[in-house]
Design a protein around this motif. Sequence first.
Motif, PDB file in Angstrom:
ATOM      1  N   VAL A  28      45.061  36.267  23.398  1.00 18.60           N
ATOM      2  CA  VAL A  28      46.217  36.834  22.706  1.00 18.60           C
ATOM      3  C   VAL A  28      46.024  36.772  21.192  1.00 18.60           C
ATOM      4  CG1 VAL A  28      48.689  36.571  22.274  1.00 18.60           C
ATOM      5  CG2 VAL A  28      47.797  36.342  24.597  1.00 18.60           C
ATOM      6  N   SER A  29      45.574  35.625  20.686  1.00 13.69           N
ATOM      7  CA  SER A  29      45.403  35.472  19.236  1.00 13.69           C
ATOM      8  C   SER A  29      44.373  36.451  18.696  1.00 13.69           C
ATOM      9  CB  SER A  29      44.982  34.035  18.906  1.00 13.69           C
ATOM     10  OG  SER A  29      45.940  33.110  19.346  1.00 13.69           O
ATOM     11  N   VAL A  30      43.214  36.506  19.351  1.00 12.54           N
ATOM     12  CA  VAL A  30      42.151  37.380  18.861  1.00 12.54           C
ATOM     13  C   VAL A  30      42.556  38.842  18.978  1.00 12.54           C
ATOM     14  CG1 VAL A  30      39.765  38.114  19.225  1.00 12.54           C
ATOM     15  CG2 VAL A  30      40.355  35.697  19.364  1.00 12.54           C
ATOM     16  N   THR A  31      43.194  39.222  20.080  1.00 17.25           N
ATOM     17  CA  THR A  31      43.595  40.617  20.272  1.00 17.25           C
ATOM     18  C   THR A  31      44.610  41.044  19.218  1.00 17.25           C
ATOM     19  OG1 THR A  31      43.198  40.469  22.660  1.00 17.25           O
ATOM     20  CG2 THR A  31      44.602  42.273  21.885  1.00 17.25           C
ATOM     21  N   VAL A  32      45.616  40.217  18.976  1.00 13.45           N
ATOM     22  CA  VAL A  32      46.645  40.560  17.990  1.00 13.45           C
ATOM     23  C   VAL A  32      46.050  40.626  16.589  1.00 13.45           C
ATOM     24  CG1 VAL A  32      48.767  39.761  16.878  1.00 13.45           C
ATOM     25  CG2 VAL A  32      48.547  39.658  19.364  1.00 13.45           C
ATOM     26  N   LEU A  33      45.260  39.624  16.219  1.00 12.10           N
ATOM     27  CA  LEU A  33      44.681  39.599  14.874  1.00 12.10           C
ATOM     28  C   LEU A  33      43.651  40.713  14.687  1.00 12.10           C
ATOM     29  CD1 LEU A  33      44.298  35.746  14.368  1.00 12.10           C
ATOM     30  CD2 LEU A  33      46.020  37.261  13.373  1.00 12.10           C
ATOM     31  N   GLN A  34      42.900  41.024  15.741  1.00 18.67           N
ATOM     32  CA  GLN A  34      41.974  42.155  15.653  1.00 18.67           C
ATOM     33  C   GLN A  34      42.723  43.452  15.395  1.00 18.67           C
ATOM     34  OE1 GLN A  34      39.751  42.172  19.291  1.00 18.67           O
ATOM     35  NE2 GLN A  34      38.083  40.919  18.491  1.00 18.67           N
ATOM     36  N   PHE A  35      43.845  43.630  16.088  1.00 19.91           N
ATOM     37  CA  PHE A  35      44.625  44.851  15.895  1.00 19.91           C
ATOM     38  C   PHE A  35      45.183  44.931  14.480  1.00 19.91           C
ATOM     39  CE2 PHE A  35      48.993  46.553  15.823  1.00 19.91           C
ATOM     40  CZ  PHE A  35      48.685  47.900  15.937  1.00 19.91           C
ATOM     41  N   LEU A  36      45.778  43.847  13.989  1.00 18.46           N
ATOM     42  CA  LEU A  36      46.369  43.864  12.649  1.00 18.46           C
ATOM     43  C   LEU A  36      45.300  44.090  11.578  1.00 18.46           C
ATOM     44  CD1 LEU A  36      48.934  40.934  12.975  1.00 18.46           C
ATOM     45  CD2 LEU A  36      49.385  43.403  13.078  1.00 18.46           C
ATOM     46  N   ALA A  37      44.187  43.360  11.687  1.00 17.28           N
ATOM     47  CA  ALA A  37      43.117  43.528  10.700  1.00 17.28           C
ATOM     48  C   ALA A  37      42.475  44.905  10.815  1.00 17.28           C
ATOM     49  CB  ALA A  37      42.067  42.431  10.884  1.00 17.28           C
TER      50      ALA A  37
ATOM     51  N   ASP B   5      36.084  19.215  15.294  1.00 15.88           N
ATOM     52  CA  ASP B   5      37.429  18.704  15.076  1.00 15.88           C
ATOM     53  C   ASP B   5      38.362  19.242  16.158  1.00 15.88           C
ATOM     54  OD1 ASP B   5      40.271  18.806  13.821  1.00 15.88           O
ATOM     55  OD2 ASP B   5      39.160  17.462  12.494  1.00 15.88           O
ATOM     56  N   PHE B   6      39.132  18.378  16.795  1.00 12.49           N
ATOM     57  CA  PHE B   6      39.999  18.785  17.893  1.00 12.49           C
ATOM     58  C   PHE B   6      41.100  19.743  17.434  1.00 12.49           C
ATOM     59  CE2 PHE B   6      37.702  15.640  19.992  1.00 12.49           C
ATOM     60  CZ  PHE B   6      38.018  15.592  21.340  1.00 12.49           C
ATOM     61  N   SER B   7      41.489  19.655  16.180  1.00  2.00           N
ATOM     62  CA  SER B   7      42.570  20.510  15.676  1.00  2.00           C
ATOM     63  C   SER B   7      42.080  21.849  15.158  1.00  2.00           C
ATOM     64  CB  SER B   7      43.332  19.780  14.557  1.00  2.00           C
ATOM     65  OG  SER B   7      43.899  18.577  15.020  1.00  2.00           O
ATOM     66  N   TRP B   8      40.839  21.885  14.653  1.00  2.00           N
ATOM     67  CA  TRP B   8      40.350  23.084  13.967  1.00  2.00           C
ATOM     68  C   TRP B   8      39.353  23.894  14.775  1.00  2.00           C
ATOM     69  CZ3 TRP B   8      42.872  24.906  10.047  1.00  2.00           C
ATOM     70  CH2 TRP B   8      43.577  24.045   9.192  1.00  2.00           C
ATOM     71  N   ALA B   9      38.845  23.362  15.880  1.00  2.00           N
ATOM     72  CA  ALA B   9      37.785  24.056  16.612  1.00  2.00           C
ATOM     73  C   ALA B   9      38.253  25.407  17.140  1.00  2.00           C
ATOM     74  CB  ALA B   9      37.286  23.182  17.766  1.00  2.00           C
ATOM     75  N   LEU B  10      39.409  25.445  17.807  1.00  2.00           N
ATOM     76  CA  LEU B  10      39.884  26.711  18.376  1.00  2.00           C
ATOM     77  C   LEU B  10      40.245  27.733  17.297  1.00  2.00           C
ATOM     78  CD1 LEU B  10      40.483  28.352  20.869  1.00  2.00           C
ATOM     79  CD2 LEU B  10      42.749  27.310  20.982  1.00  2.00           C
ATOM     80  N   PRO B  11      40.990  27.366  16.230  1.00  2.00           N
ATOM     81  CA  PRO B  11      41.213  28.351  15.155  1.00  2.00           C
ATOM     82  C   PRO B  11      39.919  28.872  14.534  1.00  2.00           C
ATOM     83  CG  PRO B  11      42.738  26.525  14.925  1.00  2.00           C
ATOM     84  CD  PRO B  11      41.772  26.139  16.003  1.00  2.00           C
ATOM     85  N   ALA B  12      38.916  27.989  14.407  1.00  2.00           N
ATOM     86  CA  ALA B  12      37.643  28.434  13.839  1.00  2.00           C
ATOM     87  C   ALA B  12      36.966  29.453  14.751  1.00  2.00           C
ATOM     88  CB  ALA B  12      36.719  27.230  13.617  1.00  2.00           C
ATOM     89  N   VAL B  13      37.026  29.227  16.046  1.00  2.00           N
ATOM     90  CA  VAL B  13      36.423  30.159  17.006  1.00  2.00           C
ATOM     91  C   VAL B  13      37.204  31.474  17.033  1.00  2.00           C
ATOM     92  CG1 VAL B  13      35.901  30.522  19.439  1.00  2.00           C
ATOM     93  CG2 VAL B  13      35.405  28.325  18.389  1.00  2.00           C
ATOM     94  N   VAL B  14      38.534  31.391  16.936  1.00  2.00           N
ATOM     95  CA  VAL B  14      39.359  32.603  16.903  1.00  2.00           C
ATOM     96  C   VAL B  14      38.994  33.471  15.711  1.00  2.00           C
ATOM     97  CG1 VAL B  14      41.718  33.442  16.518  1.00  2.00           C
ATOM     98  CG2 VAL B  14      41.286  31.680  18.231  1.00  2.00           C
ATOM     99  N   LEU B  15      38.795  32.842  14.550  1.00  2.00           N
ATOM    100  CA  LEU B  15      38.419  33.602  13.355  1.00  2.00           C
ATOM    101  C   LEU B  15      37.108  34.346  13.566  1.00  2.00           C
ATOM    102  CD1 LEU B  15      38.951  34.365  10.402  1.00  2.00           C
ATOM    103  CD2 LEU B  15      37.787  32.255   9.736  1.00  2.00           C
ATOM    104  N   MET B  16      36.133  33.691  14.187  1.00  2.00           N
ATOM    105  CA  MET B  16      34.870  34.354  14.484  1.00  2.00           C
ATOM    106  C   MET B  16      35.089  35.520  15.444  1.00  2.00           C
ATOM    107  SD  MET B  16      31.637  33.006  16.710  1.00  2.00           S
ATOM    108  CE  MET B  16      32.765  33.014  18.115  1.00  2.00           C
ATOM    109  N   GLY B  17      35.928  35.326  16.463  1.00  2.00           N
ATOM    110  CA  GLY B  17      36.191  36.399  17.418  1.00  2.00           C
ATOM    111  C   GLY B  17      36.844  37.601  16.781  1.00  2.00           C
ATOM    112  N   VAL B  18      37.766  37.364  15.864  1.00  2.00           N
ATOM    113  CA  VAL B  18      38.418  38.469  15.150  1.00  2.00           C
ATOM    114  C   VAL B  18      37.403  39.238  14.325  1.00  2.00           C
ATOM    115  CG1 VAL B  18      40.130  39.047  13.393  1.00  2.00           C
ATOM    116  CG2 VAL B  18      40.650  37.310  15.111  1.00  2.00           C
ATOM    117  N   TRP B  19      36.547  38.528  13.612  1.00  2.00           N
ATOM    118  CA  TRP B  19      35.558  39.184  12.753  1.00  2.00           C
ATOM    119  C   TRP B  19      34.573  40.010  13.576  1.00  2.00           C
ATOM    120  CZ3 TRP B  19      30.215  38.930  12.276  1.00  2.00           C
ATOM    121  CH2 TRP B  19      29.681  39.478  11.116  1.00  2.00           C
ATOM    122  N   SER B  20      34.125  39.464  14.703  1.00  2.00           N
ATOM    123  CA  SER B  20      33.100  40.159  15.487  1.00  2.00           C
ATOM    124  C   SER B  20      33.661  41.363  16.227  1.00  2.00           C
ATOM    125  CB  SER B  20      32.471  39.189  16.491  1.00  2.00           C
ATOM    126  OG  SER B  20      33.440  38.744  17.430  1.00  2.00           O
TER     127      SER B  20
END
Length: 296
Positions: A87-96, A157-172
């Motif tokens: 959901v996060s990657v799909t929404v952010l990919q669409f907005l970007a 990092d347990f708090s930052w790992a998923l947001p970091a991966v989401v950012l990569m998914g949006v970019w790719s």
Amino acid sequence: MTAVATGRHRRGMSRQTRELWVLLLPALVPVLVFSVGPLLYGIGLAFTDAQGGRNRVTGFSGLDNFARLFTDSMFWQSMQVGLIWAVSVTVLQFLAGLGLALLLNERLALRGVARVLALVPWAMPPVVIGLMWRLVYHPDAGIVNSTLGTDINWLADFSWALPAVVLMGVWSGMPQTTVVLLAGLQNVPKELYEAGAIDGAGTWNRFRDITLPQLRPVIVAITSLNFVWNFNQFSLVYVLTQGGPGGRTRLPMLFAYEEAFQYGFFGYAASLGVTIMIVVLGLLGVYLWRQLREAS
């Protein structure tokens, strides 16, 4: 129409049908062999106790794999992570992608060069993207920590790992979204914008009342495809984190891969695949139903 003419018409239609099947056969055979066949085999495997190893006898296990699945906390964790990711990657990919498409649709200097550069992530293999982002997130030499002046180990990092991966998914995944939306924008009739400007509609009103309604079919199509692709994502996250730390980025397909090829539970992994397919189809069906109901 006489009986003779009717017979000739039917023979002509049957001949055309045979010719059509002859032309379609080269395309249908690979689909049946490499898509439908493995799918049916995987569904059948989900109802067995198949495991890795020599001289193992595979037997029918009924719904045992699915019963185990629904009591497996690691499966539910992976589904939760997968839904957040998709959901996060799909929404952010669409907005970007929409923002970039609107920009590239304007008459800007070097617009052609910008359009080519926007496709660069699309042309890169997933493994290369994963390795590149591992360098970007490197705790000592990564550009993120160097820019922000931090020393965070983003991928551990347990708090930052998923947001970091989401950012990569949006970019790719942003390039294909941008290309599809840009094509949709170029098909919007210019007369609609001219009529809106004559009626005194501002930029936001024209975007809301003209651009978005005209792009609705394109938006539904690309977001649906993106959601399926993102939920079934494997290679990017595997290269970047292998599902860590502590399963914080373990997507459902990663979990199924581990069960099959690390632990050898092929039947259980197949039941995971079947369940994931049902979940994706169910969520996608609800989304498409709501979109079609709003459009009607």
